[in-house]
Design a protein around this motif. Structure first.
Motif, PDB file in Angstrom:
ATOM      1  N   ASN A  29       0.822  -1.213   0.000  1.00 36.43           N
ATOM      2  CA  ASN A  29       0.000   0.000   0.000  1.00 36.43           C
ATOM      3  C   ASN A  29       0.855   1.261   0.000  1.00 36.43           C
ATOM      4  O   ASN A  29       1.966   1.276   0.533  1.00 36.43           O
ATOM      5  N   ALA A  30       0.304   2.324  -0.566  1.00 34.47           N
ATOM      6  CA  ALA A  30       1.024   3.590  -0.621  1.00 34.47           C
ATOM      7  C   ALA A  30       1.291   4.128   0.778  1.00 34.47           C
ATOM      8  O   ALA A  30       2.344   4.704   1.045  1.00 34.47           O
ATOM      9  N   SER A  31       0.334   3.959   1.681  1.00 34.40           N
ATOM     10  CA  SER A  31       0.509   4.345   3.081  1.00 34.40           C
ATOM     11  C   SER A  31       0.566   3.080   3.926  1.00 34.40           C
ATOM     12  O   SER A  31      -0.213   2.153   3.708  1.00 34.40           O
TER      13      SER A  31
ATOM     14  N   ALA B  90      -9.023  10.475   3.298  1.00 35.67           N
ATOM     15  CA  ALA B  90     -10.267   9.708   3.193  1.00 35.67           C
ATOM     16  C   ALA B  90     -10.142   8.607   2.151  1.00 35.67           C
ATOM     17  O   ALA B  90     -10.563   7.467   2.374  1.00 35.67           O
ATOM     18  N   SER B  91      -9.546   8.921   1.010  1.00 34.24           N
ATOM     19  CA  SER B  91      -9.387   7.931  -0.051  1.00 34.24           C
ATOM     20  C   SER B  91      -8.488   6.787   0.411  1.00 34.24           C
ATOM     21  O   SER B  91      -8.749   5.616   0.111  1.00 34.24           O
ATOM     22  N   THR B  92      -7.446   7.109   1.157  1.00 33.41           N
ATOM     23  CA  THR B  92      -6.527   6.091   1.671  1.00 33.41           C
ATOM     24  C   THR B  92      -7.236   5.156   2.644  1.00 33.41           C
ATOM     25  O   THR B  92      -7.090   3.928   2.573  1.00 33.41           O
ATOM     26  N   VAL B  93      -8.005   5.728   3.559  1.00 32.53           N
ATOM     27  CA  VAL B  93      -8.736   4.913   4.534  1.00 32.53           C
ATOM     28  C   VAL B  93      -9.713   3.990   3.823  1.00 32.53           C
ATOM     29  O   VAL B  93      -9.778   2.782   4.092  1.00 32.53           O
ATOM     30  N   LEU B  94     -10.470   4.542   2.874  1.00 35.75           N
ATOM     31  CA  LEU B  94     -11.482   3.731   2.174  1.00 35.75           C
ATOM     32  C   LEU B  94     -10.837   2.647   1.327  1.00 35.75           C
ATOM     33  O   LEU B  94     -11.339   1.521   1.259  1.00 35.75           O
ATOM     34  N   ALA B  95      -9.726   2.969   0.672  1.00 38.69           N
ATOM     35  CA  ALA B  95      -9.043   1.957  -0.134  1.00 38.69           C
ATOM     36  C   ALA B  95      -8.526   0.822   0.742  1.00 38.69           C
ATOM     37  O   ALA B  95      -8.611  -0.356   0.379  1.00 38.69           O
ATOM     38  N   THR B  96      -8.001   1.170   1.912  1.00 34.33           N
ATOM     39  CA  THR B  96      -7.483   0.150   2.830  1.00 34.33           C
ATOM     40  C   THR B  96      -8.596  -0.759   3.309  1.00 34.33           C
ATOM     41  O   THR B  96      -8.464  -1.992   3.319  1.00 34.33           O
ATOM     42  N   VAL B  97      -9.721  -0.160   3.693  1.00 31.49           N
ATOM     43  CA  VAL B  97     -10.854  -0.955   4.173  1.00 31.49           C
ATOM     44  C   VAL B  97     -11.454  -1.776   3.037  1.00 31.49           C
ATOM     45  O   VAL B  97     -11.820  -2.945   3.211  1.00 31.49           O
ATOM     46  N   LYS B  98     -11.539  -1.183   1.851  1.00 30.00           N
ATOM     47  CA  LYS B  98     -12.074  -1.897   0.692  1.00 30.00           C
ATOM     48  C   LYS B  98     -11.228  -3.120   0.378  1.00 30.00           C
ATOM     49  O   LYS B  98     -11.753  -4.202   0.060  1.00 30.00           O
ATOM     50  N   GLU B  99      -9.923  -2.979   0.474  1.00 26.67           N
ATOM     51  CA  GLU B  99      -9.035  -4.115   0.243  1.00 26.67           C
ATOM     52  C   GLU B  99      -9.220  -5.170   1.327  1.00 26.67           C
ATOM     53  O   GLU B  99      -9.218  -6.372   1.063  1.00 26.67           O
TER      54      GLU B  99
END
Length: 275
Positions: free
Chosen positions: A106-108, A168-177
């Protein structure tokens, strides 16, 4: 700011490749070469006997190899099925391993710190390390009145707005994954720690800036291309997020006497200091 648009491959049982058939001719030729090495060219009877023996040995070796490969195949199929059942059964180690593997690129930085069941709900707690607003460039491409390329300085409010959208995009992408790779998890509890190398004091280097929970049932109804990531962040269950002033600076959230959050912060400060 569009990380949450990415689609992630959903978890599935590992497809163990079926073992191949051993190459009889390759085995026979190798054995023949070995057995003929010490026999002269004109020792015809000996050479013929050696070839017959190599042929017999090749059949036996082919059968041995294929039996060994089949045993290994059955073992790996059993392990794959066992791991899949553990993942579906919300076995903490299996879930944590799946999430760690998924988050590794992940990027973060993100890591799963807890997996369990509370009030009948299977959950996983994920910590995300995110940068400060300084990650947003001060200047943005622009044009002069005559049409020439130039740059213009962003306001502090603009930089903060971009920062929050990226967060927000980072959090959602992490949870989506996480939803994709951990099918047993019904709720993702997320804490975001801001890592700020420009902090004024050591205490401000690592601070929690968001906490909230996301339920699988809600996320699976989201139209990811159309959703406002900031709105989804702010409407998360038990969301805690604070901005201050006209520029909308993101502030550390209060620990509020939460011993769990304080322990998590202390643990991550220790880990980050070793990086």
């Amino acid at each position: 700011m569009s990380l949450h648009h990415e689609d992630f491959e959903r978890a599935a049982p590992v497809d163990v490749p079926v073992p191949p058939t051993a190459d009889y001719e390759l085995i026979r030729d190798a054995l023949s070469q070995q057995m003929l090495a010490g026999i002269g060219r004109f020792q015809l009877a000996e050479r013929k006997a050696a070839k017959v023996q190599a042929d017999q040995m090749a059949h036996a070796e082919k059968a041995r190899l294929e039996a060994e490969w089949q045993r290994s195949y059955r073992i790996h199929c059993g392990l794959a099925q066992e791991n899949w059942e553990k993942l579906l059964g919300h076995e903490p180690e299996a879930v944590m391993m799946a999430l760690e593997e998924a988050f590794a690129d992940n990027a973060s930085e993100a890591t799963c710190v807890d997996v369990g069941t509370e009030d009948g709900t299977n959950y996983a707690t994920v910590v995300i390390l995110f940068g400060s607003a300084q990650m947003v460039p001060e200047r943005t491409p622009s044009f002069t009145p005559t049409g020439r390329h130039t740059t213009k300085k962003r306001t502090k409010a603009d930089r903060n707005a971009i920062y929050v959208a990226a967060l927000a995009s980072t959090v959602l992408a992490t949870v989506k994954e996480g939803v994709a790779v951990a099918p047993s998890v019904e709720e993702f509890r997320v804490v975001v720690m801001r890592k700020d190398s420009g902090a004024a004091t050591p205490a401000d280097f690592l601070t929690p800036i968001f906490s909230g929970s996301f339920r699988r049932s809600n996320l699976e109804r989201v139209r990811w291309r159309d959703v406002d990531p900031i709105a989804l962040l702010l409407t998360a269950d038990e969301a805690v997020f604070t901005r201050k002033g006209a520029a909308g600076d993101v502030m550390p959230i209060s620990l509020g006497g939460s011993s769990g959050l304080q322990q998590m912060l202390d643990a991550f400060k220790s880990l980050v200091s070793k990086d």
